[in-house]
Enzyme design. Structure first.
Site, PDB file in Angstrom:
ATOM      1  N   ASN A  66       0.809  -1.231   0.000  1.00  0.00           N
ATOM      2  CA  ASN A  66       0.000   0.000   0.000  1.00  0.00           C
ATOM      3  C   ASN A  66       0.842   1.281   0.000  1.00  0.00           C
ATOM      4  O   ASN A  66       0.413   2.300  -0.538  1.00  0.00           O
ATOM      5  CB  ASN A  66      -1.010  -0.005   1.151  1.00  0.00           C
ATOM      6  CG  ASN A  66      -0.370   0.007   2.503  1.00  0.00           C
ATOM      7  OD1 ASN A  66       0.691  -0.563   2.711  1.00  0.00           O
ATOM      8  ND2 ASN A  66      -1.012   0.674   3.453  1.00  0.00           N
ATOM      9  N   GLU A 104       4.448  -4.103  12.359  1.00  0.00           N
ATOM     10  CA  GLU A 104       3.543  -2.998  11.988  1.00  0.00           C
ATOM     11  C   GLU A 104       2.375  -3.633  11.259  1.00  0.00           C
ATOM     12  O   GLU A 104       2.479  -3.963  10.070  1.00  0.00           O
ATOM     13  CB  GLU A 104       4.269  -2.009  11.066  1.00  0.00           C
ATOM     14  CG  GLU A 104       5.464  -1.314  11.694  1.00  0.00           C
ATOM     15  CD  GLU A 104       5.076  -0.245  12.693  1.00  0.00           C
ATOM     16  OE1 GLU A 104       3.876   0.003  12.894  1.00  0.00           O
ATOM     17  OE2 GLU A 104       5.988   0.342  13.284  1.00  0.00           O
ATOM     18  N   CYS A 139      -3.128   1.857   6.534  1.00  0.00           N
ATOM     19  CA  CYS A 139      -3.348   1.163   7.808  1.00  0.00           C
ATOM     20  C   CYS A 139      -4.010   2.082   8.827  1.00  0.00           C
ATOM     21  O   CYS A 139      -4.607   1.609   9.789  1.00  0.00           O
ATOM     22  CB  CYS A 139      -2.028   0.641   8.343  1.00  0.00           C
ATOM     23  SG  CYS A 139      -0.753   1.901   8.335  1.00  0.00           S
TER      24      CYS A 139
HETATM   25  P1  NAD Z   1       0.489  -9.196   3.784  1.00  0.00           P
HETATM   26  O1  NAD Z   1       0.553  -9.606   5.205  1.00  0.00           O
HETATM   27  O2  NAD Z   1      -0.350  -9.996   2.869  1.00  0.00           O
HETATM   28  O3  NAD Z   1       1.951  -9.169   3.126  1.00  0.00           O
HETATM   29  C1  NAD Z   1       2.997  -8.379   3.643  1.00  0.00           C
HETATM   30  C2  NAD Z   1       4.327  -8.961   3.204  1.00  0.00           C
HETATM   31  O4  NAD Z   1       4.528 -10.220   3.850  1.00  0.00           O
HETATM   32  C3  NAD Z   1       4.430  -9.245   1.701  1.00  0.00           C
HETATM   33  O5  NAD Z   1       5.693  -8.825   1.252  1.00  0.00           O
HETATM   34  C4  NAD Z   1       4.293 -10.753   1.629  1.00  0.00           C
HETATM   35  O6  NAD Z   1       4.913 -11.336   0.508  1.00  0.00           O
HETATM   36  C5  NAD Z   1       4.996 -11.177   2.905  1.00  0.00           C
HETATM   37  N1  NAD Z   1       4.666 -12.508   3.405  1.00  0.00           N
HETATM   38  C6  NAD Z   1       3.540 -13.247   3.186  1.00  0.00           C
HETATM   39  N2  NAD Z   1       3.614 -14.420   3.850  1.00  0.00           N
HETATM   40  C7  NAD Z   1       4.808 -14.430   4.508  1.00  0.00           C
HETATM   41  C8  NAD Z   1       5.456 -15.349   5.382  1.00  0.00           C
HETATM   42  N3  NAD Z   1       4.894 -16.514   5.720  1.00  0.00           N
HETATM   43  N4  NAD Z   1       6.661 -15.023   5.885  1.00  0.00           N
HETATM   44  C9  NAD Z   1       7.249 -13.833   5.580  1.00  0.00           C
HETATM   45  N5  NAD Z   1       6.680 -12.930   4.749  1.00  0.00           N
HETATM   46  C10 NAD Z   1       5.478 -13.209   4.224  1.00  0.00           C
HETATM   47  O7  NAD Z   1       0.034  -7.673   3.811  1.00  0.00           O
HETATM   48  P2  NAD Z   1      -0.343  -6.729   2.574  1.00  0.00           P
HETATM   49  O8  NAD Z   1      -1.648  -7.185   2.022  1.00  0.00           O
HETATM   50  O9  NAD Z   1       0.813  -6.584   1.679  1.00  0.00           O
HETATM   51  O10 NAD Z   1      -0.536  -5.319   3.307  1.00  0.00           O
HETATM   52  C11 NAD Z   1      -1.746  -4.875   3.841  1.00  0.00           C
HETATM   53  C12 NAD Z   1      -1.751  -4.956   5.347  1.00  0.00           C
HETATM   54  O11 NAD Z   1      -0.642  -4.269   5.867  1.00  0.00           O
HETATM   55  C13 NAD Z   1      -2.960  -4.312   5.975  1.00  0.00           C
HETATM   56  O12 NAD Z   1      -3.449  -5.123   7.011  1.00  0.00           O
HETATM   57  C14 NAD Z   1      -2.418  -3.014   6.548  1.00  0.00           C
HETATM   58  O13 NAD Z   1      -3.145  -2.496   7.633  1.00  0.00           O
HETATM   59  C15 NAD Z   1      -1.054  -3.436   6.934  1.00  0.00           C
HETATM   60  N6  NAD Z   1      -0.181  -2.268   7.032  1.00  0.00           N
HETATM   61  C16 NAD Z   1       0.226  -1.858   8.261  1.00  0.00           C
HETATM   62  C17 NAD Z   1       1.009  -0.715   8.382  1.00  0.00           C
HETATM   63  C18 NAD Z   1       1.489  -0.216   9.712  1.00  0.00           C
HETATM   64  O14 NAD Z   1       2.295   0.694   9.734  1.00  0.00           O
HETATM   65  N7  NAD Z   1       1.046  -0.757  10.823  1.00  0.00           N
HETATM   66  C19 NAD Z   1       1.353   0.001   7.239  1.00  0.00           C
HETATM   67  C20 NAD Z   1       0.911  -0.454   6.012  1.00  0.00           C
HETATM   68  C21 NAD Z   1       0.140  -1.591   5.914  1.00  0.00           C
END
Ligand code: NAD
Length: 508
Positions: free
Chosen positions: A148, A244, A278
């Site tokens: 995002n 995060e 987020c």
């Molecule tokens: P996601 O959890 O699907 O993926 C995030 C990352 O994790 C990707 O690079 C993915 O390839 C990787 N990943 C997936 N499975 C894994 C595993 N088993 N081991 C290690 N890495 C793995 O999240 P998304 O859909 O990319 O992002 C959206 C989410 O992120 C929303 O829930 C949003 O709220 C959150 N977010 C939080 C913040 C914050 O600052 N707290 C900021 C931005 C987004």
């Protein structure tokens, strides 16, 4: 378009195709790297880190500063790519991605030497010795990023980790990998050590391999479900990490709120980046005395929003980034409407190409609805009427998430009092979203929104090991409590303890 994107993102091959979510046009493809490539990248970063970590912080800052200079030279190219691969508008790509990272880089390059300077600890009892905390590099930091904010989330963390003296390996999201690779091009153009910062592309397995590759710290940003897996994997290996995770930011609108400001803030906070933030406004609790006027103002604002291909530069709301996410959003909206919510704007996915979900305002919402409980991560603002501010605080806290929260009131002292009652990592009064762009403030959540902080002196120090150094101030042959023990020593020490511990000036 949705199925086309799903097909290309999930192709069973060792390549991942990146697609423009607004047009459906493929932009390029990247390797889906396995454990061997990830391990090799970490090993290269580890070797490069040995020299980098020996530089003093000021020198590292002088070198890293070139990244922001190079970034601003190439700003248009990077913005165009963020617009194309991420679906956001050029204004957002500048403000919340490229400009934000340039500013964060400059901020930390200026302040990190002070933030990471050794800190003396005055010892209250052993005054013949002195202690200091030294902030030393951890080694190689693994960064796993979401789609995002495909540039500013990982690159803010990369810059801070480098300044802290670490090597870095970044695993960008498989939905937006080209931006991660282009970020490394900027890094290389800045003349920084090539092996020190690596990018490994791939899906979840690549992220899992990164955690298993011998890194010393992991910064994960993503969903709660993946965060649980990542935290468990880090826990097994005792790798410290920052989590995060998701958010469900409530906006509490008090009876005395400035409704023009509140409606403008909620409109922007709900629909910027197509609601894929987020800390997007994910639920509104409006005091019954202002609810109706607030709804009319928000609906009026939203009806004026222009949505379309962000590349035109003349739209307010671009495309969503990921086809699976647009389906999640529609499911939440349809389920809310089936349970009695009213879609005052939007509410249905149009046909046609591109991942566009219309800005949707839902009224008549109740706390029981999924749209008020689960993360929406899309352009939807559900609104609920409440009868008191106390009820709004209670409902805001009735969530498993606690990243950001917003309070709208003209009475700032009351706002601050309410902020102390709301369970969130950050509470903003009369504003939304913006503190992510303030590198001096800590970013992170409570409850299932995660733990640890990024940005600020706290986030910078989290990327360092704490080394406590304790040293004698003058030479002595031995301490009183060394061997041999004797009754004489015992009596002497007992007298000293009684004297000191009973002395108010010493203990209070
Ligand atoms: P996601 O959890 O699907 O993926 C995030 C990352 O994790 C990707 O690079 C993915 O390839 C990787 N990943 C997936 N499975 C894994 C595993 N088993 N081991 C290690 N890495 C793995 O999240 P998304 O859909 O990319 O992002 C959206 C989410 O992120 C929303 O829930 C949003 O709220 C959150 N977010 C939080 C913040 C914050 O600052 N707290 C900021 C931005 C987004």
């Amino acid at each position: 378009m949705g199925s086309a994107q799903a097909a290309t993102h999930n192709i069973a091959s060792n390549r991942i195709v990146s697609i423009n979510p607004a047009t459906g046009v493929p932009l390029g493809d990247v390797p889906d790297m396995g454990a061997e490539q990830v391990g090799a990248a970490v090993a290269r970063a580890r070797v490069a880190q040995r020299d980098w970590g020996k530089l003093d912080v000021g020198e590292r800052c002088r070198r890293v500063r070139r990244f922001s200079v190079e970034l601003m030279k190439r700003a248009e190219k990077m913005i165009d790519l963020i617009v194309a691969e991420g679906g956001k508008t050029p204004v957002e790509a500048l403000n919340t991605e490229v400009g934000l990272v340039a500013d964060l880089t400059n901020y930390f390059c200026k302040h990190a030497p002070r933030m990471l300077a050794p800190e003396r600890i005055g010892l209250h009892l052993l005054k013949h010795r002195t202690s200091a905390i030294h902030y030393v590099p951890r080694g190689v930091v693994g960064i796993i990023a979401p789609w995002n904010f495909p540039f500013s989330i990982p690159m803010g963390e990369v810059i801070m980790a480098l300044i802290a003296g670490n090597g870095v390996v970044l695993k960008p999201s498989e939905i937006t990998p080209l931006i991660g690779l282009e970020a490394r091009e900027v890094y290389l153009a800045a003349g920084l050590p090539p092996d020190l910062f690596q990018v490994v592309t791939g899906r979840g397995k690549t992220g899992a391999a990164l955690i298993d590759s011998g890194i010393q710290y992991c910064v994960f940003t993503g969903s709660v479900a993946t965060g649980q897996k990542v935290a468990a994997a880090c826990g097994e290996r005792l790798i410290p990490c920052t989590m995060e995770l998701g958010g469900k930011a409530p906006a509490i609108v008090c009876a005395d709120a400035d409704l023009e400001r509140t409606a403008a803030a909620i409109t922007w906070g709900g629909f910027a980046n197509s609601g894929q933030i987020c800390c997007s406004v994910e639920r509104v609790y409006a005091h019954e005395s202002v609810h109706d006027e607030l709804v009319e103002r928000i609906v009026g604002n939203v009806e004026k929003l222009r949505q379309g291909d962000p590349a035109s530069g003349e739209v307010d709301v671009g495309a969503m980034t990921w086809d699976r996410q647009i389906d999640n959003v529609d499911t939440l909206v349809q389920s809310a409407v089936a349970s009695g919510a009213v879609a005052r704007t939007g509410g249905a996915r149009p046909g046609g190409p591109g991942l566009f979900y219309p800005p949707t305002v839902l009224t008549n919402c109740t706390q029981a609805m999924d749209v008020m409980r689960k993360e929406i991560f899309g352009p939807v603002v559900p609104i609920m009427r409440v009868s008191s501010e106390a009820e709004a605080v209670e409902l805001a806290n009735d969530s498993h998430l606690g990243l950001l929260a917003y309070v709208f009131t003209k009475d700032r002292e009351k706002g601050k009092r309410m902020a102390r009652q709301v369970e969130a990592g950050t509470v903003m009064i009369n504003d939304v979203l913006n503190t992510y762009g303030c590198p001096e403030t800590p970013w992170g959540g409570v409850k299932m929104s995660g733990f640890g902080r990024t940005h600020s002196v706290i986030g910078l120090r989290d990327l360092c090991e704490i080394r406590h150094v304790n040293v004698d101030r003058f030479a002595a042959k031995k301490e009183l409590w060394y061997y041999p023990y004797s009754r004489k020593t015992y009596r002497l020490m007992l007298r000293a303890f009684k004297l000191l511990m009973g002395n108010k000036r010493f203990s209070l």
